[in-house]
Write a protein that holds these residues in place. Structure first.
Motif, PDB file in Angstrom:
ATOM      1  N   TYR A  61      25.970 -11.666  18.751  1.00 28.34           N
ATOM      2  CA  TYR A  61      25.598 -12.346  17.510  1.00 28.34           C
ATOM      3  C   TYR A  61      26.459 -11.946  16.310  1.00 28.34           C
ATOM      4  O   TYR A  61      26.228 -12.440  15.204  1.00 28.34           O
ATOM      5  CB  TYR A  61      24.117 -12.089  17.195  1.00 28.34           C
ATOM      6  CG  TYR A  61      23.201 -12.728  18.211  1.00 28.34           C
ATOM      7  CD1 TYR A  61      22.908 -14.082  18.160  1.00 28.34           C
ATOM      8  CD2 TYR A  61      22.645 -11.974  19.245  1.00 28.34           C
ATOM      9  CE1 TYR A  61      22.079 -14.677  19.094  1.00 28.34           C
ATOM     10  CE2 TYR A  61      21.812 -12.560  20.181  1.00 28.34           C
ATOM     11  CZ  TYR A  61      21.541 -13.913  20.106  1.00 28.34           C
ATOM     12  OH  TYR A  61      20.724 -14.495  21.030  1.00 28.34           O
ATOM     13  N   HIS A  62      27.402 -11.022  16.506  1.00 31.55           N
ATOM     14  CA  HIS A  62      28.301 -10.571  15.429  1.00 31.55           C
ATOM     15  C   HIS A  62      27.535  -9.946  14.264  1.00 31.55           C
ATOM     16  O   HIS A  62      27.922 -10.102  13.108  1.00 31.55           O
ATOM     17  CB  HIS A  62      29.207 -11.715  14.958  1.00 31.55           C
ATOM     18  CG  HIS A  62      29.882 -12.416  16.089  1.00 31.55           C
ATOM     19  ND1 HIS A  62      30.879 -11.826  16.835  1.00 31.55           N
ATOM     20  CD2 HIS A  62      29.678 -13.644  16.628  1.00 31.55           C
ATOM     21  CE1 HIS A  62      31.271 -12.661  17.782  1.00 31.55           C
ATOM     22  NE2 HIS A  62      30.553 -13.767  17.686  1.00 31.55           N
ATOM     23  N   ILE A  63      26.432  -9.279  14.584  1.00 35.66           N
ATOM     24  CA  ILE A  63      25.641  -8.555  13.595  1.00 35.66           C
ATOM     25  C   ILE A  63      25.946  -7.072  13.776  1.00 35.66           C
ATOM     26  O   ILE A  63      25.624  -6.493  14.816  1.00 35.66           O
ATOM     27  CB  ILE A  63      24.131  -8.813  13.774  1.00 35.66           C
ATOM     28  CG1 ILE A  63      23.828 -10.304  13.591  1.00 35.66           C
ATOM     29  CG2 ILE A  63      23.315  -7.961  12.804  1.00 35.66           C
ATOM     30  CD1 ILE A  63      22.416 -10.692  13.996  1.00 35.66           C
ATOM     31  N   ASP A  64      26.568  -6.485  12.787  1.00 34.86           N
ATOM     32  CA  ASP A  64      26.965  -5.075  12.878  1.00 34.86           C
ATOM     33  C   ASP A  64      25.900  -4.204  12.213  1.00 34.86           C
ATOM     34  O   ASP A  64      25.962  -3.934  11.012  1.00 34.86           O
ATOM     35  CB  ASP A  64      28.330  -4.872  12.216  1.00 34.86           C
ATOM     36  CG  ASP A  64      28.898  -3.490  12.478  1.00 34.86           C
ATOM     37  OD1 ASP A  64      28.148  -2.597  12.944  1.00 34.86           O
ATOM     38  OD2 ASP A  64      30.097  -3.295  12.216  1.00 34.86           O
ATOM     39  N   MET A  65      24.911  -3.790  12.999  1.00 34.35           N
ATOM     40  CA  MET A  65      23.833  -2.953  12.466  1.00 34.35           C
ATOM     41  C   MET A  65      24.345  -1.600  11.995  1.00 34.35           C
ATOM     42  O   MET A  65      23.804  -1.033  11.050  1.00 34.35           O
ATOM     43  CB  MET A  65      22.727  -2.764  13.509  1.00 34.35           C
ATOM     44  CG  MET A  65      21.856  -3.994  13.730  1.00 34.35           C
ATOM     45  SD  MET A  65      21.095  -4.639  12.218  1.00 34.35           S
ATOM     46  CE  MET A  65      20.109  -3.251  11.686  1.00 34.35           C
ATOM     47  N   ASN A  66      25.391  -1.075  12.638  1.00 35.91           N
ATOM     48  CA  ASN A  66      25.938   0.206  12.184  1.00 35.91           C
ATOM     49  C   ASN A  66      26.466   0.100  10.761  1.00 35.91           C
ATOM     50  O   ASN A  66      26.287   1.016   9.955  1.00 35.91           O
ATOM     51  CB  ASN A  66      27.032   0.690  13.136  1.00 35.91           C
ATOM     52  CG  ASN A  66      26.469   1.184  14.450  1.00 35.91           C
ATOM     53  OD1 ASN A  66      25.358   1.705  14.503  1.00 35.91           O
ATOM     54  ND2 ASN A  66      27.216   1.009  15.519  1.00 35.91           N
ATOM     55  N   ALA A  67      27.110  -1.025  10.433  1.00 34.79           N
ATOM     56  CA  ALA A  67      27.618  -1.218   9.072  1.00 34.79           C
ATOM     57  C   ALA A  67      26.466  -1.339   8.079  1.00 34.79           C
ATOM     58  O   ALA A  67      26.498  -0.733   6.996  1.00 34.79           O
ATOM     59  CB  ALA A  67      28.514  -2.448   9.010  1.00 34.79           C
TER      60      ALA A  67
END
Length: 195
Positions: free
Chosen positions: A101-107
């Motif tokens: 989904y191209h969701i960068d939770m780490n960022a």
């Protein structure tokens, strides 16, 4: 965009705003320690209760045993402070979100983490080797936790080759939520005053 609902109420009754970057100046240590002492590691899939607070305390203990400074230990203790506001998302799920989904939770969690450190009045670590030490201690703690609290023989490629001293297992005394919250707060103040 209506941002009036982009906040959550904390344990102490404050509003933590997700859209304000570094503007959350009222983050309380109790708003970090209490939820971390109740949030389970590995989504709760452990053989015994294990919380994020216990994990954070162990990371600080590992850094201390390795001879790192109080400042690095303090950042090690707080390295998952953002999870008091996001919960502990298991790493494979975060990888799934990023790859599919191209969701960068780490960022996103990194932004919250920076906000918390700033709000607590702690100097940011500027030394990349200090961050490497914390990351290494975090992975080592994860390996110990997998060995102590998880069933099954499936490989975990990121941590399978990590070695640790057997006495590092003693950093996990099986605490109650109240005990881990209290120890987290005591450790914080001990390290903060030593910096």
């Amino acid at each position: 965009m209506d941002t009036s609902q982009l906040w959550m109420q904390t344990y102490t009754g404050q509003a933590f705003c997700f859209n304000e970057g570094g503007k959350n100046s009222g983050v309380s240590l109790n708003d970090i320690a209490r939820p971390l002492s109740r949030i389970p590691r590995f989504g709760g899939h452990t053989t015994k209760p294990l919380t994020v607070a216990e994990h954070c305390i162990a990371v600080a203990d590992i850094l201390k045993a390795q001879g790192f400074s109080s400042a690095i230990q303090l950042h090690g203790l707080l390295h998952d402070a953002h999870e008091a506001f996001t919960g502990d998302l298991v790493a494979p799920f975060k990888r799934y979100l990023k790859e599919v989904y191209h969701i960068d939770m780490n960022a996103l969690q990194g932004e919250i983490q920076t906000n918390i450190i700033k709000s607590l009045g702690i100097d940011q670590l500027m030394d990349f080797s200090a961050w490497e030490a914390i990351h290494s201690a975090d992975l080592m703690a994860c390996k110990i936790e997998r060995d102590l609290y998880m069933r099954g023989e499936r490989p975990w490629p990121v941590i399978d080759d990590i070695k640790y001293l057997p006495e590092f297992r003693d950093f996990y005394p099986c605490m109650s939520p109240y005990e881990s919250m209290s120890k987290f707060i005591r450790t914080y103040y001990d390290l903060f005053s030593a910096c």
